[in-house]
Design a protein around this motif. Structure first.
Motif, PDB file in Angstrom:
ATOM      1  N   GLY A 153     -11.214   7.973   3.010  1.00 28.07           N
ATOM      2  CA  GLY A 153     -10.239   7.206   2.229  1.00 28.07           C
ATOM      3  C   GLY A 153      -9.706   8.022   1.068  1.00 28.07           C
ATOM      4  N   TRP A 189      -6.637  12.883   1.758  1.00 27.43           N
ATOM      5  CA  TRP A 189      -5.500  13.151   0.871  1.00 27.43           C
ATOM      6  C   TRP A 189      -5.781  14.248  -0.127  1.00 27.43           C
ATOM      7  CZ3 TRP A 189      -2.092  11.209   3.657  1.00 27.43           C
ATOM      8  CH2 TRP A 189      -2.330  10.020   4.338  1.00 27.43           C
ATOM      9  N   ILE A 227      -3.714  11.739  -8.911  1.00 28.25           N
ATOM     10  CA  ILE A 227      -4.686  10.656  -9.124  1.00 28.25           C
ATOM     11  C   ILE A 227      -5.546  10.444  -7.883  1.00 28.25           C
ATOM     12  CG2 ILE A 227      -2.946   8.897  -8.534  1.00 28.25           C
ATOM     13  CD1 ILE A 227      -4.419   7.043 -10.583  1.00 28.25           C
ATOM     14  N   LEU A 244      -8.646   7.554  -6.699  1.00 28.02           N
ATOM     15  CA  LEU A 244      -9.575   6.447  -6.964  1.00 28.02           C
ATOM     16  C   LEU A 244     -10.644   6.455  -5.882  1.00 28.02           C
ATOM     17  CD1 LEU A 244      -7.182   3.447  -7.711  1.00 28.02           C
ATOM     18  CD2 LEU A 244      -8.568   4.707  -9.372  1.00 28.02           C
ATOM     19  N   GLY A 247      -6.684  -0.286  -3.880  1.00 27.15           N
ATOM     20  CA  GLY A 247      -6.078  -1.526  -3.380  1.00 27.15           C
ATOM     21  C   GLY A 247      -6.134  -2.698  -4.336  1.00 27.15           C
ATOM     22  N   ARG A 248      -6.344  -2.417  -5.635  1.00 24.89           N
ATOM     23  CA  ARG A 248      -6.370  -3.509  -6.628  1.00 24.89           C
ATOM     24  C   ARG A 248      -5.386  -3.264  -7.752  1.00 24.89           C
ATOM     25  NH1 ARG A 248     -12.071  -3.752  -9.227  1.00 24.89           N
ATOM     26  NH2 ARG A 248     -13.275  -2.523  -7.750  1.00 24.89           N
ATOM     27  N   GLY A 249      -4.477  -2.349  -7.531  1.00 22.82           N
ATOM     28  CA  GLY A 249      -3.480  -2.083  -8.573  1.00 22.82           C
ATOM     29  C   GLY A 249      -3.987  -1.200  -9.706  1.00 22.82           C
ATOM     30  N   LEU A 250      -5.191  -0.648  -9.560  1.00 24.19           N
ATOM     31  CA  LEU A 250      -5.743   0.170 -10.652  1.00 24.19           C
ATOM     32  C   LEU A 250      -5.033   1.516 -10.776  1.00 24.19           C
ATOM     33  CD1 LEU A 250      -9.542  -0.539 -10.080  1.00 24.19           C
ATOM     34  CD2 LEU A 250      -8.159  -1.331 -12.014  1.00 24.19           C
ATOM     35  N   GLY A 251      -4.576   2.063  -9.626  1.00 23.45           N
ATOM     36  CA  GLY A 251      -3.876   3.341  -9.659  1.00 23.45           C
ATOM     37  C   GLY A 251      -2.604   3.243 -10.510  1.00 23.45           C
ATOM     38  N   PRO A 252      -1.712   2.284 -10.191  1.00 22.49           N
ATOM     39  CA  PRO A 252      -0.523   2.119 -11.025  1.00 22.49           C
ATOM     40  C   PRO A 252      -0.869   1.853 -12.492  1.00 22.49           C
ATOM     41  CG  PRO A 252      -0.217   0.996  -8.942  1.00 22.49           C
ATOM     42  CD  PRO A 252      -1.633   1.496  -8.947  1.00 22.49           C
ATOM     43  N   ASN A 255       1.338   9.590   3.180  1.00 22.53           N
ATOM     44  CA  ASN A 255       0.468   8.770   2.329  1.00 22.53           C
ATOM     45  C   ASN A 255       1.262   7.568   1.798  1.00 22.53           C
ATOM     46  OD1 ASN A 255      -1.516   7.765   0.685  1.00 22.53           O
ATOM     47  ND2 ASN A 255      -1.951   9.685  -0.384  1.00 22.53           N
ATOM     48  N   ARG A 272       0.544   4.498   1.177  1.00 23.66           N
ATOM     49  CA  ARG A 272      -0.033   3.696   0.087  1.00 23.66           C
ATOM     50  C   ARG A 272       0.267   4.335  -1.269  1.00 23.66           C
ATOM     51  NH1 ARG A 272      -6.370   2.938   0.190  1.00 23.66           N
ATOM     52  NH2 ARG A 272      -6.186   5.196   0.286  1.00 23.66           N
ATOM     53  N   ARG A 332       3.949   3.866  -2.186  1.00 24.91           N
ATOM     54  CA  ARG A 332       4.180   2.485  -2.667  1.00 24.91           C
ATOM     55  C   ARG A 332       3.680   2.318  -4.094  1.00 24.91           C
ATOM     56  NH1 ARG A 332       4.613  -1.630   1.301  1.00 24.91           N
ATOM     57  NH2 ARG A 332       4.166  -3.209  -0.255  1.00 24.91           N
ATOM     58  N   TYR A 342       3.275   4.586  -6.399  1.00 26.54           N
ATOM     59  CA  TYR A 342       4.077   5.326  -7.384  1.00 26.54           C
ATOM     60  C   TYR A 342       5.450   4.669  -7.578  1.00 26.54           C
ATOM     61  CZ  TYR A 342       0.415   8.701  -6.205  1.00 26.54           C
ATOM     62  OH  TYR A 342      -0.794   9.292  -5.955  1.00 26.54           O
TER      63      TYR A 342
HETATM   64  C1  LIG Z   1      -3.083   6.295  -3.962  1.00 34.53           C
HETATM   65  C2  LIG Z   1      -3.857   5.447  -4.969  1.00 34.53           C
HETATM   66  C3  LIG Z   1      -3.922   6.181  -6.302  1.00 34.53           C
HETATM   67  C4  LIG Z   1      -3.068   4.128  -5.178  1.00 34.53           C
HETATM   68  O1  LIG Z   1      -3.731   3.337  -6.126  1.00 34.53           O
HETATM   69  P1  LIG Z   1      -4.176   1.825  -5.758  1.00 34.53           P
HETATM   70  O2  LIG Z   1      -4.673   1.194  -6.997  1.00 34.53           O
HETATM   71  O3  LIG Z   1      -5.098   1.879  -4.592  1.00 34.53           O
HETATM   72  O4  LIG Z   1      -2.752   1.203  -5.324  1.00 34.53           O
HETATM   73  P2  LIG Z   1      -2.351  -0.349  -5.198  1.00 34.53           P
HETATM   74  O5  LIG Z   1      -3.569  -1.208  -5.143  1.00 34.53           O
HETATM   75  O6  LIG Z   1      -1.367  -0.639  -6.270  1.00 34.53           O
HETATM   76  O7  LIG Z   1      -1.632  -0.370  -3.800  1.00 34.53           O
HETATM   77  C5  LIG Z   1      -0.407   0.321  -3.622  1.00 34.53           C
HETATM   78  C6  LIG Z   1       0.540  -0.378  -2.666  1.00 34.53           C
HETATM   79  O8  LIG Z   1       0.310   0.162  -1.342  1.00 34.53           O
HETATM   80  C7  LIG Z   1       0.137  -0.914  -0.426  1.00 34.53           C
HETATM   81  N1  LIG Z   1      -0.750  -0.413   0.625  1.00 34.53           N
HETATM   82  C8  LIG Z   1      -2.084  -0.457   0.700  1.00 34.53           C
HETATM   83  N2  LIG Z   1      -2.510   0.164   1.825  1.00 34.53           N
HETATM   84  C9  LIG Z   1      -1.397   0.613   2.464  1.00 34.53           C
HETATM   85  C10 LIG Z   1      -1.160   1.334   3.676  1.00 34.53           C
HETATM   86  N3  LIG Z   1      -2.167   1.739   4.444  1.00 34.53           N
HETATM   87  N4  LIG Z   1       0.133   1.625   4.002  1.00 34.53           N
HETATM   88  C11 LIG Z   1       1.170   1.243   3.213  1.00 34.53           C
HETATM   89  N5  LIG Z   1       0.995   0.551   2.051  1.00 34.53           N
HETATM   90  C12 LIG Z   1      -0.272   0.246   1.692  1.00 34.53           C
HETATM   91  C13 LIG Z   1      -0.416  -2.044  -1.263  1.00 34.53           C
HETATM   92  O9  LIG Z   1      -0.169  -3.300  -0.660  1.00 34.53           O
HETATM   93  C14 LIG Z   1       0.374  -1.869  -2.555  1.00 34.53           C
HETATM   94  O10 LIG Z   1       1.679  -2.359  -2.398  1.00 34.53           O
HETATM   95  P3  LIG Z   1       2.218  -3.593  -3.258  1.00 34.53           P
HETATM   96  O11 LIG Z   1       2.065  -3.158  -4.707  1.00 34.53           O
HETATM   97  O12 LIG Z   1       3.633  -3.717  -2.838  1.00 34.53           O
HETATM   98  O13 LIG Z   1       1.331  -4.727  -2.906  1.00 34.53           O
HETATM   99  C15 LIG Z   1      -5.305   5.139  -4.470  1.00 34.53           C
HETATM  100  O14 LIG Z   1      -5.252   4.274  -3.364  1.00 34.53           O
HETATM  101  C16 LIG Z   1      -6.092   6.400  -4.087  1.00 34.53           C
HETATM  102  O15 LIG Z   1      -6.647   7.071  -4.944  1.00 34.53           O
HETATM  103  N6  LIG Z   1      -6.149   6.691  -2.770  1.00 34.53           N
HETATM  104  C17 LIG Z   1      -6.947   7.823  -2.239  1.00 34.53           C
HETATM  105  C18 LIG Z   1      -6.551   9.189  -2.775  1.00 34.53           C
HETATM  106  C19 LIG Z   1      -5.065   9.415  -2.762  1.00 34.53           C
HETATM  107  O16 LIG Z   1      -4.363   9.116  -1.816  1.00 34.53           O
HETATM  108  N7  LIG Z   1      -4.585   9.959  -3.880  1.00 34.53           N
HETATM  109  C20 LIG Z   1      -3.186  10.252  -4.053  1.00 34.53           C
HETATM  110  C21 LIG Z   1      -2.892  11.645  -3.718  1.00 34.53           C
HETATM  111  S1  LIG Z   1      -1.177  11.989  -4.063  1.00 34.53           S
END
Ligand SMILES: CC(C)(COP(=O)(O)OP(=O)(O)OC[C@H]1O[C@@H](n2cnc3c(N)ncnc32)[C@H](O)[C@@H]1OP(=O)(O)O)[C@@H](O)C(=O)NCCC(=O)NCCS
Length: 145
Positions: free
Chosen positions: A6, A10, A62, A64, A70-75, A102, A104, A107, A109
């Motif tokens: 997870g 990335w 970033i 997490l 998936g709880r909005g902590l990243g934003p 990527n 997620r 979205r 960002y």
């Molecule tokens: C990327 C990351 C920082 C995002 O932070 P987060 O707190 O998990 O993000 P959110 O909870 O706000 O979710 C982001 C959005 O993606 C959506 N989402 C979740 N899983 C998804 C998937 N598999 N495909 C598309 N969208 C997805 C969520 O519904 C949310 O959208 P919404 O705000 O419209 O509801 C975090 O998930 C992370 O660290 N991931 C692993 C490492 C990584 O990818 N780092 C980034 C490298 S550039």
């Protein structure tokens, strides 16, 4: 954290934890901040500042840990850091460059106000050694949401 499923998909150097540690310790231009939730380490946020006054900007990274995604902590963490970089460091422009696949991250960002600039081709190595494209995104201070 970097090696966890997870996250590792990335982070290209996830298979080399010593290299990741060394990069975090020794790269003087890359400031790393811990993201804490209720006193627990939930992730990290990296900032690289361009200090040339004619090209000033800050690049962000970033991660997490799986339990905190998936709880909005990243934003939320990004907003907090960007506000600080505007108010305390005088920055007006920010960049971030997730892998195109990527969704997620893209979205997350976009929800902060980042806009796509363009695709940088074969700019990042996948953990399996093949190359993938990244999406360069940027955000101006007044666009922060
Ligand atoms: C990327 C990351 C920082 C995002 O932070 P987060 O707190 O998990 O993000 P959110 O909870 O706000 O979710 C982001 C959005 O993606 C959506 N989402 C979740 N899983 C998804 C998937 N598999 N495909 C598309 N969208 C997805 C969520 O519904 C949310 O959208 P919404 O705000 O419209 O509801 C975090 O998930 C992370 O660290 N991931 C692993 C490492 C990584 O990818 N780092 C980034 C490298 S550039």
């Amino acid at each position: 954290m970097v090696a966890a499923p997870g996250v590792r998909e990335w982070w290209p150097s996830a298979d080399e934890p010593e290299r990741v540690r060394e990069e975090l310790r020794s790269d003087a231009d890359y400031a790393t901040f811990a993201i804490e939730v209720d006193g627990e380490l939930a992730g990290w946020l990296g900032v690289e500042e361009e200090d040339d006054p004619y090209y000033r900007s800050a690049a962000l990274d970033i991660i997490l840990a799986p339990g905190y995604q998936g709880r909005g902590l990243g934003p939320e963490a990004l907003r907090t850091m960007i506000r600080r970089l505007i108010e305390e460091r005088g920055h007006h422009r920010f960049t971030i460059d997730p892998a195109v696949e990527n969704e997620r991250a893209i979205r997350a960002y976009e929800s902060v106000g980042f806009k796509p600039v363009g695709v940088t081709r074969r700019s990042e190595r996948r953990p399996d050694g093949t190359w993938r494209d990244s999406l360069l995104m940027d955000l101006l201070a007044e666009e922060l949401r």
